[in-house]
Design a protein around this motif. Structure first.
Motif, short mmCIF file in Angstrom:
data_model
loop_
_atom_site.label_atom_id
_atom_site.label_comp_id
_atom_site.label_asym_id
_atom_site.label_seq_id
_atom_site.Cartn_x
_atom_site.Cartn_y
_atom_site.Cartn_z
N LEU A 1 50.41 49.89 -73.19
CA LEU A 1 50.40 50.87 -72.12
C LEU A 1 51.14 50.37 -70.88
CD1 LEU A 1 46.70 51.91 -72.61
CD2 LEU A 1 48.72 53.13 -73.40
N GLN A 2 51.15 49.06 -70.69
CA GLN A 2 51.92 48.47 -69.59
C GLN A 2 52.41 47.10 -70.06
OE1 GLN A 2 49.83 47.11 -66.01
NE2 GLN A 2 51.42 48.10 -64.79
N MET B 1 48.76 45.48 -70.95
CA MET B 1 47.63 46.40 -71.13
C MET B 1 47.83 47.08 -72.47
SD MET B 1 47.22 48.32 -67.58
CE MET B 1 46.08 47.88 -66.40
N VAL B 2 46.85 46.95 -73.35
CA VAL B 2 47.07 47.37 -74.74
C VAL B 2 45.88 48.13 -75.31
CG1 VAL B 2 48.65 45.48 -75.24
CG2 VAL B 2 46.20 45.16 -75.62
N LYS B 3 46.17 48.87 -76.39
CA LYS B 3 45.15 49.47 -77.25
C LYS B 3 45.04 48.56 -78.47
CE LYS B 3 45.86 54.37 -76.24
NZ LYS B 3 46.23 55.68 -76.85
N VAL B 4 43.80 48.30 -78.89
CA VAL B 4 43.55 47.38 -79.99
C VAL B 4 42.71 48.07 -81.06
CG1 VAL B 4 42.57 45.12 -80.60
CG2 VAL B 4 43.56 45.48 -78.34
N THR B 5 42.96 47.74 -82.32
CA THR B 5 42.16 48.32 -83.40
C THR B 5 40.80 47.65 -83.45
OG1 THR B 5 43.08 46.74 -84.98
CG2 THR B 5 44.17 48.88 -84.83
N GLN C 1 51.06 42.63 -82.84
CA GLN C 1 50.59 41.26 -82.75
C GLN C 1 49.06 41.23 -82.74
OE1 GLN C 1 52.74 38.57 -82.63
NE2 GLN C 1 54.33 40.13 -82.93
N PRO C 2 48.44 40.14 -83.21
CA PRO C 2 46.99 40.01 -83.07
C PRO C 2 46.63 39.94 -81.59
CG PRO C 2 47.86 38.33 -84.54
CD PRO C 2 49.03 39.03 -83.93
N PHE C 3 45.50 40.54 -81.24
CA PHE C 3 45.05 40.54 -79.85
C PHE C 3 44.80 39.11 -79.39
CE2 PHE C 3 41.56 40.52 -76.75
CZ PHE C 3 42.16 41.25 -75.73
N ASN C 4 45.36 38.75 -78.25
CA ASN C 4 45.19 37.44 -77.65
C ASN C 4 44.76 37.66 -76.20
OD1 ASN C 4 45.41 34.92 -76.45
ND2 ASN C 4 47.39 34.45 -77.36
N PRO C 5 43.51 37.31 -75.86
CA PRO C 5 43.04 37.58 -74.49
C PRO C 5 43.80 36.82 -73.41
CG PRO C 5 41.42 36.29 -75.72
CD PRO C 5 42.49 36.68 -76.69
N GLU C 6 44.55 35.79 -73.77
CA GLU C 6 45.36 35.06 -72.79
C GLU C 6 46.64 35.83 -72.45
OE1 GLU C 6 46.05 31.14 -74.27
OE2 GLU C 6 43.91 30.64 -74.27
N LEU C 7 47.07 36.71 -73.39
CA LEU C 7 48.32 37.45 -73.18
C LEU C 7 48.10 38.95 -72.99
CD1 LEU C 7 50.47 35.82 -76.02
CD2 LEU C 7 50.41 35.20 -73.59
N HIS C 8 46.99 39.46 -73.51
CA HIS C 8 46.76 40.91 -73.52
C HIS C 8 45.46 41.25 -72.80
CE1 HIS C 8 48.80 40.07 -77.57
NE2 HIS C 8 49.74 40.55 -76.77
N GLN C 9 45.45 42.45 -72.25
CA GLN C 9 44.23 42.99 -71.63
C GLN C 9 43.94 44.30 -72.37
OE1 GLN C 9 44.54 43.78 -67.45
NE2 GLN C 9 42.49 44.64 -67.33
N ALA C 10 42.88 44.29 -73.17
CA ALA C 10 42.54 45.48 -73.95
C ALA C 10 41.83 46.47 -73.05
CB ALA C 10 41.64 45.10 -75.12
N ILE C 11 42.37 47.69 -72.99
CA ILE C 11 41.72 48.72 -72.17
C ILE C 11 41.14 49.83 -73.05
CG2 ILE C 11 43.05 48.24 -70.09
CD1 ILE C 11 44.76 50.68 -70.77
N MET C 12 41.53 49.83 -74.34
CA MET C 12 40.99 50.82 -75.27
C MET C 12 40.92 50.20 -76.66
SD MET C 12 43.01 54.33 -74.28
CE MET C 12 42.08 55.33 -75.41
N GLN C 13 39.97 50.71 -77.44
CA GLN C 13 39.89 50.35 -78.85
C GLN C 13 40.02 51.62 -79.67
OE1 GLN C 13 36.20 48.14 -79.38
NE2 GLN C 13 37.40 46.26 -79.57
#
Length: 187
Positions: free
Chosen positions: A167-168, A182-186, A139-151
């Motif tokens: 990741l979580q 908690m996610v990794k994002v490109t 999915q596209p990164f959405n700061p309301e739903l996802h917390q990016a901890i790595m790129q």
């Protein structure tokens, strides 16, 4: 002329006899006007007292309502989780059975199947209460739903800002995010 001035009332300038006659005369309409005014004042006083008593009763009713509402709210908050707890009790029982069975028979396969069944039972209960997992990977990164901890760098021809790994797991309760993924994002 001097005698006329001596017989005049200094306040009104009228002769003394006229003042005395006016003072001794009986007022014809003064008493009914005073009685009407007095009765009107009494009626207004009674109406004001009635309104004041009504105000006091209304204030007391409102205070009682506020106290009752506060008590009900406290009672509701105290036992709000009762329904969820009652739903969790069979799951706890199943966990207890699984632990007891694992101590008696060292069979890993049956333990794994039992734990999977308990997990499905728990997921169904939570879903019934309005909990749902947030879909993140792909999915596209959405700061309301996802917390990016790595790129991580995007693959050739890949879009940036896409979730590549979770990741979580994140969760929503009805329409509110209670824990972002908690996610990794490109990049």
């Amino acid at each position: 002329m001097k005698q006329e001035m001596e017989n005049q009332n200094p306040a009104t300038g009228e002769p003394e006899e006229a003042v005395d006659a006016a003072a001794n005369a009986e007022p014809v309409e003064a008493e009914p006007a005073q009685d009407a005014g007095a009765s009107e004042v009494e009626a207004l006083k009674l109406a004001a007292e009635e309104h004041y008593q009504r105000y006091l009763r209304t204030q007391a009713d409102f205070d009682n309502f506020r106290r009752r509402a506060r008590t009900e709210k406290e009672e509701f908050a105290k036992y709000a989780s009762q329904k969820l707890i009652e739903g969790l009790l069979p799951i706890v029982d199943n966990f207890d059975r699984a632990v007891a069975a694992s101590r008696e028979q060292r069979d890993f396969e049956s333990l794994a199947k039992g734990v999977e069944m308990i997990q499905r039972q728990l997921a169904a209960l939570l879903e019934g209460e309005g909990l749902k997992a947030i879909e993140a990977v792909g999915q596209p990164f959405n700061p309301e739903l996802h917390q990016a901890i790595m790129q991580v760098p995007a693959e050739e021809g890949g879009a940036s800002g896409i979730v590549v790994e979770e990741l979580q797991k994140g969760y929503m309760l009805k329409e509110k995010v209670i824990r972002p993924s908690m996610v990794k994002v490109t990049e």
